[in-house]
Every structure is written in structure tokens, then in C-alpha cells.
Design an enzyme around this catalytic site. Sequence first.
Site, short mmCIF file in Angstrom:
data_model
loop_
_atom_site.label_atom_id
_atom_site.label_comp_id
_atom_site.label_asym_id
_atom_site.label_seq_id
_atom_site.Cartn_x
_atom_site.Cartn_y
_atom_site.Cartn_z
N CYS A 1 0.80 -1.22 0.00
CA CYS A 1 0.00 0.00 0.00
C CYS A 1 0.83 1.28 0.00
CB CYS A 1 -0.93 0.00 1.21
SG CYS A 1 -2.10 -1.38 1.24
N HIS B 1 -1.63 19.72 7.39
CA HIS B 1 -2.53 18.62 7.01
C HIS B 1 -1.78 17.29 7.07
CE1 HIS B 1 -5.23 21.77 5.58
NE2 HIS B 1 -4.24 22.26 4.86
N HIS C 1 12.61 0.87 5.15
CA HIS C 1 12.39 -0.54 4.82
C HIS C 1 12.89 -1.42 5.96
CE1 HIS C 1 11.78 -4.10 2.50
NE2 HIS C 1 11.68 -3.46 1.34
N ASN D 1 -10.44 0.78 2.13
CA ASN D 1 -8.99 0.77 1.93
C ASN D 1 -8.73 0.58 0.43
OD1 ASN D 1 -6.26 0.30 1.77
ND2 ASN D 1 -6.20 -1.28 3.35
N HIS E 1 -2.43 6.81 5.54
CA HIS E 1 -2.99 5.73 4.75
C HIS E 1 -4.19 5.10 5.44
CE1 HIS E 1 -3.59 2.04 2.64
NE2 HIS E 1 -3.04 1.29 3.57
N HIS F 1 -14.24 5.50 5.52
CA HIS F 1 -15.69 5.30 5.62
C HIS F 1 -16.35 5.30 4.24
CE1 HIS F 1 -19.92 6.59 6.24
NE2 HIS F 1 -19.84 5.85 7.33
#
Length: 496
Positions: free
Chosen positions: A224, A387, A303, A424, A391, A420
Site C-alpha cells: 500500500c 494537514h 524498509h 482501503n 494511509h 468510511h
Amino acid sequence: MPENLPDFSSSVKLKYVKLGYQYLINHILLFSLIPIASAVAVHLLNRGPDAILKTITSIHLDVVQTTCFVFVIVFVSTIYFMSKPRSIYLVDYTCYKPPITCRVPFSTFMEHSRLILKDNPKSVEFQMRILERSGLGEETSLPPAIHYIPPKPNMEAARGEAEAVIFSAIDNLFAKTGLKPKDVDVLIVNCSLFSPTPSLSAMVVNKYKLRSNIKSYNLSGMGCSAGIIAIDLARDLLQVLPNANALVISTEIITPNYYQGNERAMLLPNCLFRMGAAALLLSNKRRERSRAKYKLVHVVRTHKGSDDRAYSCVYEQEDPQGLVGINLSKDLMVIAAEALKSNITTIGPLVLPASEQLLFLFTLIGRKIFNPKWKPYIPDFKLAFEHFCIHAGGRAVIDELQKNLQLSAEHVEASRMTLHRFGNTSSSSLWYEMSYIESKGRMKKGDRVWQIAFGSGFKCNSAVWKCNRNIKTPVAGPWEDCIDRYPVHIPEVVKL
């Protein structure tokens, strides 16, 4: 008068002390220059105007000296501007909006689960509990092949979903920016779990008849957070390609990855992942600066794949019946927190004001030298960003980051509302969140945005953007028909 009232005056004083400290540290260079400038001014005033004029007229430079002086200035300026990294601008972006026919209300999802898993009621009950606590709404969407009973996740259906979401996002981007296919110099497509031959990037080249010398890349298996990896790759390419445009597409194709077995750890993605895609136009052209929405400031990638637990916490595998799915480990949130800690340790010095960095340093030294039990100081990232786009991987992910970064409900509103409304959507979720902030009319020139994403491997990646101009509330986009209803209250448990 009631007794034992809290001493508000002391807390107010402490607040102003902290604000004064932050202002002093952040402007310490300016404050240090004031006495030097004052001393120079007093000295010049004491000498008088005649002495100053005499000093200026006494300076004589011959032609050779003047020429050498000018040459040095030009040479140094040329070296500076040639070695300076090119500015990378996000001209605009679009997000795919699924049709109403693809929506999956809770009742539909659970009815399908009962029919597909009729021999395993415990798995059905597990999915219902997950869905009740997921933070998803009634308007999320799944591709047409998943609406069949049983689902039909074949190659043709998967390609059909890819064409629908990717082509729709690109068409809208071309219409929005006026970009022509022949003007695309770099093409990057990231999709983690669906990697056909020819690749998705080749599919785009074929559809839009892009140039034969285009630099095209197809990123797969990177989870993702691959959207930020794609941006990082585009940035590196745009540093070496002058006057170039990069088209970046972030998506996840759900059709071939819908798990139909009984393993609970592998049923979880079925409840969270939904359709989505985003298309971005990045450019290093100077003429795009005036109309570009954002300027890319930093990309930081972390990573943790060298650790076995981190490597296997999101793992594609077969269950005992030979059915393929994504296994999400129970250690996922712990590993995500460790990856986030490493990431913010790197990004902190790049973005935090000096006041926060000094407080963090003093606390660290104090814990090392004086008392290891001292509470570690968590930098206030709200001083660095207006802001936050976290994710939308699930309610637990957003909750954990809100707690660890000490964010308010408004700071994570875009992430919660995106989860909502759209679920995802993997790597593209960050752009649905950015679009939410714009649709609410909150994005102003100079605002800084922090995008944070997690992905298999295990990775935590961040991108920092600076708003390049005041952005008008968009009239079209993924939120056009529902933004007035948001934000909505999302209960801890939705009883089904």
C-alpha cells in the site's frame, strides 16, 4: 464557589512560556544579527558621512580585477544553479469514482459471505465482527466479478477492472490538465497484487498510443505504500530528464485477490480492501509552476525487510486447501509502529522547527545520562504540517498514528472519512484524502502536507508537499456528491 478548581493560570503561563521558547529558538539567527547590525550602524554614524564617502571613493579596481571579480561571481552562480535539484511539481491529480452498481452495503456483503461460506458459519461471524468495527460505510465498492455468487476472479475480469479504474482516472486527468498523450515522457504504474503480461504500464501505452521512447515502469508487490515509491522514482527520473512530464498511476486490482477460504487472517483483507485508483501529473517544467497545485519537498522511505517478523507480517500464501490469499499477522500494528518510529526519526530533522529538535535532543541526552525512566519527548509535528494524510488501511492504523503523533480528530478526519466512504483503496487512498481536504476548502497556499503510508515488506514511506497556490473547492471529483454529508460520526461498533 466550588473548591479545588484547577489552576488555569499556571497552565496558561506554561503555554506562553513554550510559545516564547519556540519563537526564540526558531528566530535565533535573526536575534543574533540584531546586535551585530546595531554595532555596525553605530560605528558608521560615529564616523560621519564624510568619512564613509571618502572610504568608498578610495577603493580603486583596475579592469583586470573587475573582470576577474565578475567572472568569479558568474562562475559560482552557474555552479550553484546547475547543481541545485530541479523543483518537482504536482500539476494535478484525479481519483477514480466507482459507479453505484459496484457498491457493497453491509447487508449485501454479509449475504454473499453466508452463501459463499455456508459450510463455515464461524468464518461468517468473524467477518461480521470485523466489518462492524472496520470504520467502513455503506457506499464502498467491489468490482463486478466479486458480486457473483460464487465470485468469478478470472484473468479477463481482472483486466476489465484494471482498464476501468486506470483508464477512467487517466481520462479525467487529461481532461483536467489539457495534457496530450504525446506530452508524457515518463509513465509509472504501481499495483501490488495484479501483475499480468503484458504489464499494466504496457496496457496504458497501448490504449493512449504513447511515444515509443517513453520511459515506462511497472511496480508490483510493494504494498500500500507503493504510491510514494512511484513518486520517489518519478522524482529521480525528473532530476535527469529536462522539461519532462511524468504520469503516475496508483491502484490495486481486487478481482484476482478475493479470498474464498476459511482462514481468519486471510479473510481480513476481504472486509477492508475496495476499488480505487489515482492518476497524477508530475512535471519539472518551469512554466507549470504557476498552475501546479503542489511542490514536492521531501520523500523519506523506510524498509524493515531485514527483520523476519516484518518481512512476513503481510504475506501472500496458500491456505491448507490451496486457496491463495493475503495473511495479515497479529504483529502488524507493532511492526508498523516500529517502522513509523524509524521514518519519523529520519524525517523529523528535515521538517521540524529548531525548537522541537532541541527539546527532543535534550530529552534524549537526559534519558541517556541522568534517568532512563524519563518520558521520551514526542516532537509536535503539528508545528511542521497543516494537514496529515494517513494511509486509510483500517481503523486501527489511523487510531495508532493519531495516538503516537498526538493528533487531533480534525487532523485525521480526512483519513477516517476516506476509509468510511471508499474503504482501503491501497496506495491510492492518500489521494482520496488529499481530495477530501480540498473539497472542504481547507487547502491554502503555503500549507504543508504529510502523507504517510505502510506497505508489505515491511515499509513505511512519507512524502511532504507544499501547497503552491490557493486551491478552489473542486466541483468535480470523488467527493462531489457526498462532501456536504461529511464528516459523519463513526461509532466504535456498527451492529449488523
